[in-house]
Design a protein around this motif. Structure first.
Motif, PDB file in Angstrom:
ATOM      1  N   GLY A 207       0.723  -5.363   5.188  1.00  0.00           N
ATOM      2  CA  GLY A 207      -0.397  -6.190   5.601  1.00  0.00           C
ATOM      3  C   GLY A 207       0.087  -7.428   6.328  1.00  0.00           C
ATOM      4  O   GLY A 207       1.170  -7.943   6.054  1.00  0.00           O
ATOM      5  N   ALA A 208      -0.718  -7.908   7.262  1.00  0.00           N
ATOM      6  CA  ALA A 208      -0.379  -9.120   8.000  1.00  0.00           C
ATOM      7  C   ALA A 208      -0.591 -10.347   7.124  1.00  0.00           C
ATOM      8  O   ALA A 208      -1.393 -10.332   6.179  1.00  0.00           O
ATOM      9  CB  ALA A 208      -1.234  -9.219   9.261  1.00  0.00           C
ATOM     10  N   GLY A 209       0.144 -11.413   7.427  1.00  0.00           N
ATOM     11  CA  GLY A 209      -0.028 -12.656   6.682  1.00  0.00           C
ATOM     12  C   GLY A 209       0.541 -12.574   5.281  1.00  0.00           C
ATOM     13  O   GLY A 209       1.571 -11.942   5.049  1.00  0.00           O
ATOM     14  N   ASN A 210      -0.165 -13.156   4.342  1.00  0.00           N
ATOM     15  CA  ASN A 210       0.344 -13.270   2.974  1.00  0.00           C
ATOM     16  C   ASN A 210      -0.303 -12.315   1.987  1.00  0.00           C
ATOM     17  O   ASN A 210      -0.230 -12.527   0.777  1.00  0.00           O
ATOM     18  CB  ASN A 210       0.147 -14.710   2.481  1.00  0.00           C
ATOM     19  N   GLY A 211      -0.943 -11.285   2.484  1.00  0.00           N
ATOM     20  CA  GLY A 211      -1.573 -10.320   1.592  1.00  0.00           C
ATOM     21  C   GLY A 211      -1.344  -8.900   2.061  1.00  0.00           C
ATOM     22  O   GLY A 211      -1.074  -8.661   3.248  1.00  0.00           O
ATOM     23  N   PHE A 212      -1.440  -7.958   1.151  1.00  0.00           N
ATOM     24  CA  PHE A 212      -1.338  -6.543   1.515  1.00  0.00           C
ATOM     25  C   PHE A 212      -2.716  -6.034   1.931  1.00  0.00           C
ATOM     26  O   PHE A 212      -2.963  -5.732   3.088  1.00  0.00           O
ATOM     27  CB  PHE A 212      -0.791  -5.729   0.350  1.00  0.00           C
ATOM     28  N   CYS A 213      -3.637  -5.962   0.968  1.00  0.00           N
ATOM     29  CA  CYS A 213      -4.994  -5.517   1.268  1.00  0.00           C
ATOM     30  C   CYS A 213      -5.898  -5.899   0.109  1.00  0.00           C
ATOM     31  O   CYS A 213      -5.589  -5.598  -1.045  1.00  0.00           O
ATOM     32  CB  CYS A 213      -5.031  -4.007   1.495  1.00  0.00           C
ATOM     33  N   ALA A 214      -7.014  -6.541   0.440  1.00  0.00           N
ATOM     34  CA  ALA A 214      -7.952  -7.009  -0.581  1.00  0.00           C
ATOM     35  C   ALA A 214      -8.946  -5.945  -1.001  1.00  0.00           C
ATOM     36  O   ALA A 214      -9.881  -6.230  -1.750  1.00  0.00           O
ATOM     37  CB  ALA A 214      -8.700  -8.234  -0.063  1.00  0.00           C
ATOM     38  N   GLY A 215      -8.750  -4.711  -0.529  1.00  0.00           N
ATOM     39  CA  GLY A 215      -9.682  -3.651  -0.877  1.00  0.00           C
ATOM     40  C   GLY A 215     -10.756  -3.504   0.173  1.00  0.00           C
ATOM     41  O   GLY A 215     -10.612  -3.932   1.315  1.00  0.00           O
ATOM     42  N   GLY A 216     -11.862  -2.896  -0.195  1.00  0.00           N
ATOM     43  CA  GLY A 216     -12.941  -2.670   0.756  1.00  0.00           C
ATOM     44  C   GLY A 216     -13.670  -3.946   1.128  1.00  0.00           C
ATOM     45  O   GLY A 216     -13.890  -4.807   0.283  1.00  0.00           O
ATOM     46  N   ASP A 217     -14.018  -4.057   2.384  1.00  0.00           N
ATOM     47  CA  ASP A 217     -14.833  -5.172   2.853  1.00  0.00           C
ATOM     48  C   ASP A 217     -16.229  -4.993   2.251  1.00  0.00           C
ATOM     49  O   ASP A 217     -16.932  -4.031   2.548  1.00  0.00           O
ATOM     50  CB  ASP A 217     -14.896  -5.149   4.385  1.00  0.00           C
TER      51      ASP A 217
END
Length: 273
Positions: A62-72
């Motif tokens: 993931g870009a930045g400081n996170g992988f993936c926050a899940g579904g939008d």
């Protein structure tokens, strides 16, 4: 040398270096949440990198400081929420297809996959990370189911992946309480294969993936098949399939060349044939 691949959207980036394809979820302002533009692109790119003979290992990050926050959440509501005009059965089929063409495809991809976590992997984002064969994480990274916090039960295979990794008791506790599993605990339980300082993650992930990519592609594919099958089959079935794949690898050019290199005390260079 690095080549960039056009994914059709700025929400997903793809590059290939040293036989390693890196897919980057690129919505850092949304913590790389899975949206209606990103996910079809990811589904397509998984097929594309699998078919690319130059690609031997796939890294998902993931870009930045996170992988993936899940579904939008806003996107989910439009597709499968109460406000959608689809019937409940149509919504179920839509989600089943989305899961199978992304999470299941990652798990069954014929090439080794590595999730590189610069930060949080939450909800379905956690499931995507767990669908990969290996996980390398930044010190600040963590996983969290997150579903219960918004009254959801979970999707994208997270319950299966996590139960297989840490056992059903621990997996249920994590889902029920919605607590975070920090990087040190995840490493000790085998959820993460390695944890590195935050600033070293990208380089460490590329190094690990490039090392795997030096292996024999056919053998790596069969190794993955063997281990995935071992998760759901009995010993006899697993051993029978291992024998089949073992014999097939002895008929590859890579095996013949590696055998000759071994006798001559040389390092083999595998071609995938």
């Amino acid at each position: 040398m690095t080549r960039e691949i056009n994914t059709g959207t700025g929400e997903l980036l793809c590059s290939v270096t040293d036989h390693v394809a890196t897919l980057t979820l690129n919505r850092p302002d949304k913590r790389n949440a899975m949206g209606a533009e990103m996910m079809p692109a990811l589904q397509h790119m998984l097929l594309q990198v699998e078919a690319d003979s130059d690609v031997r290992v796939v890294v998902l990050t993931g870009a930045g400081n996170g992988f993936c926050a899940g579904g939008d959440v806003s996107s989910m509501g439009a597709r499968i929420g109460a406000g959608s005009t689809l019937t409940v059965d149509e919504k179920i089929r839509f989600l089943q297809h989305a899961q199978e063409s992304c999470s299941l495809r990652l798990y069954e991809l014929t090439k080794p996959t590595l999730a590189a976590l610069p930060g949080a992997a939450a909800g379905a984002g956690m499931s995507l990370a767990l669908a990969c064969d290996l996980r390398i994480a930044a010190q600040s990274a963590f996983i969290v189911p997150a579903f219960g916090a918004i009254g959801l039960s979970g999707d994208y295979g997270g319950s299966w992946y996590l139960s297989k990794l840490i056992g059903p008791g621990r997996a249920k506790e994590l889902y029920y309480t919605n607590r975070r599993m920090q990087s040190d605990e995840a490493l000790s339980l085998g959820v993460f294969n390695a944890v590195v300082p935050d600033e070293e993650l990208r380089a460490a992930a590329q190094t690990m993936a490039a090392k795997i990519a030096k292996g024999a592609p056919v053998a790596l594919r069969y190794m993955k098949e063997n281990h995935n099958r071992a998760m759901v089959s009995d010993l006899k079935t697993t051993m029978a399939a291992e024998a089949d794949r073992m014999v097939r690898t002895t008929h590859t050019e890579d095996f013949a060349n590696a055998s000759a290199a071994f006798l001559n005390k040389q390092t083999p260079v595998f071609k995938g044939k």
